[in-house]
Write an enzyme that holds these catalytic residues in place. Structure first.
Site, mmCIF file in Angstrom:
data_model
loop_
_atom_site.group_PDB
_atom_site.id
_atom_site.type_symbol
_atom_site.label_atom_id
_atom_site.label_comp_id
_atom_site.label_asym_id
_atom_site.label_seq_id
_atom_site.Cartn_x
_atom_site.Cartn_y
_atom_site.Cartn_z
ATOM 1 N N VAL A 13 -16.998 -34.405 -26.077
ATOM 2 C CA VAL A 13 -15.595 -34.532 -26.472
ATOM 3 C C VAL A 13 -14.655 -34.288 -25.295
ATOM 4 C CG1 VAL A 13 -16.028 -33.876 -28.870
ATOM 5 C CG2 VAL A 13 -15.402 -32.116 -27.199
ATOM 6 N N GLY A 14 -15.190 -33.925 -24.136
ATOM 7 C CA GLY A 14 -14.358 -33.636 -22.980
ATOM 8 C C GLY A 14 -14.241 -32.155 -22.691
ATOM 9 N N LYS A 15 -15.126 -31.377 -23.287
ATOM 10 C CA LYS A 15 -15.072 -29.916 -23.162
ATOM 11 C C LYS A 15 -15.242 -29.448 -21.721
ATOM 12 C CE LYS A 15 -18.536 -28.092 -25.184
ATOM 13 N NZ LYS A 15 -19.394 -27.993 -23.972
ATOM 14 N N THR A 16 -16.205 -30.042 -21.013
ATOM 15 C CA THR A 16 -16.459 -29.624 -19.639
ATOM 16 C C THR A 16 -15.293 -29.987 -18.730
ATOM 17 O OG1 THR A 16 -18.858 -29.775 -19.922
ATOM 18 C CG2 THR A 16 -18.020 -29.870 -17.669
ATOM 19 N N LYS A 32 -21.280 -20.963 -17.551
ATOM 20 C CA LYS A 32 -21.925 -21.592 -18.701
ATOM 21 C C LYS A 32 -23.230 -20.861 -18.909
ATOM 22 C CE LYS A 32 -23.072 -25.858 -20.983
ATOM 23 N NZ LYS A 32 -22.785 -27.298 -21.075
ATOM 24 N N GLU A 98 -17.980 -21.552 -20.943
ATOM 25 C CA GLU A 98 -18.157 -22.804 -21.693
ATOM 26 C C GLU A 98 -19.423 -22.753 -22.530
ATOM 27 O OE1 GLU A 98 -18.797 -27.621 -21.135
ATOM 28 O OE2 GLU A 98 -18.551 -26.368 -19.364
ATOM 29 N N GLY A 99 -19.289 -23.053 -23.814
ATOM 30 C CA GLY A 99 -20.446 -23.184 -24.679
ATOM 31 C C GLY A 99 -21.126 -24.525 -24.472
ATOM 32 N N ALA A 100 -22.041 -24.865 -25.361
ATOM 33 C CA ALA A 100 -22.744 -26.149 -25.294
ATOM 34 C C ALA A 100 -22.520 -26.903 -26.589
ATOM 35 C CB ALA A 100 -24.240 -25.927 -25.064
ATOM 36 N N GLY A 101 -22.098 -28.163 -26.475
ATOM 37 C CA GLY A 101 -21.888 -28.956 -27.682
ATOM 38 C C GLY A 101 -20.838 -28.343 -28.578
#
Length: 206
Positions: A13-16, A32, A98-101
């Site tokens: 979704v553009g999180k990174t 992360k 930052e989480g994952a997914g």
């Protein structure tokens, strides 16, 4: 507020990219905790490049897993057990984690990322795309986080402006709209920093 968690409503979704923009804007450290999939160095390398971070500001992952899939499955494939005690927050501040997914991605056993966020107690930013389906995904994510006592700091959108969807999510989810990163023709450190500065108020993260 010297530390934030960045999670998403889904994968890709553009999180990174948002995490990189926030890290650069705050001149923060980036972490992360679990990286699943190591192509091109993983998200750590991408964030370092996009945020223009010095090496000491990109913290090593607690777990680096080879397979690009859910962390719980990647750990199984690699023969690794993800120990929650090994996921303690690093002391460096400012910090962007930052989480994952999405928020309910499993790490192993019954542990979900949202459970980890609740344990950390950090203000959490939800990153959501503006495309079709975002109202449902965003409201479900906000509800799941709050049900676990995670402090939801606000929502950051990524994509083309869809005013009705963005406003509906913020009204029904009772969540602050932090801003929206547009799709960039050229994703480089300077273009990303400029887009964040034009579309977000840094005071919302102080």
């Amino acid at each position: 507020m010297s530390a934030f968690v960045v999670t998403g409503t889904d994968t890709d979704v553009g999180k990174t990219v948002f995490a990189a923009a926030l890290t650069g804007a705050l001149d923060a450290h980036y972490w992360k905790p679990v990286q699943a999939g190591l192509e091109e160095g993983g998200d750590r390398a991408q964030v370092a490049r996009l945020a223009g971070l010095a090496e000491d500001r990109v913290l090593p992952e607690a777990y680096r897993l080879a397979t690009p899939c859910s962390p719980h499955r990647a750990a199984e494939i690699d023969g690794v057990i993800i120990d929650p005690d090994g996921l303690a927050l690093p002391p460096q501040r400012p910090l962007v984690v930052e989480g994952a997914g999405g928020a309910l991605v499993p790490l192993g056993g019954d542990l979900l990322y949202a459970d980890l966020f609740a344990h950390w107690g950090l203000p959490t930013v939800v990153v959501a795309r503006t495309a079709l389906g975002t109202i449902n995904h965003s409201l479900l994510t906000i509800e799941a986080l709050r049900a676990r006592g995670v402090p939801v700091h606000g929502i950051a959108f990524v994509g083309e402006a869809i005013e009705d969807s963005e406003a509906t999510i913020c009204r029904m989810g009772a969540v602050e709209r932090l801003g929206r990163l547009p799709m960039l023709d050229s994703l480089e450190p300077d273009t990303l920093a400029d887009a964040f500065a034009r579309n977000f108020d840094l005071a919302d993260f102080q």
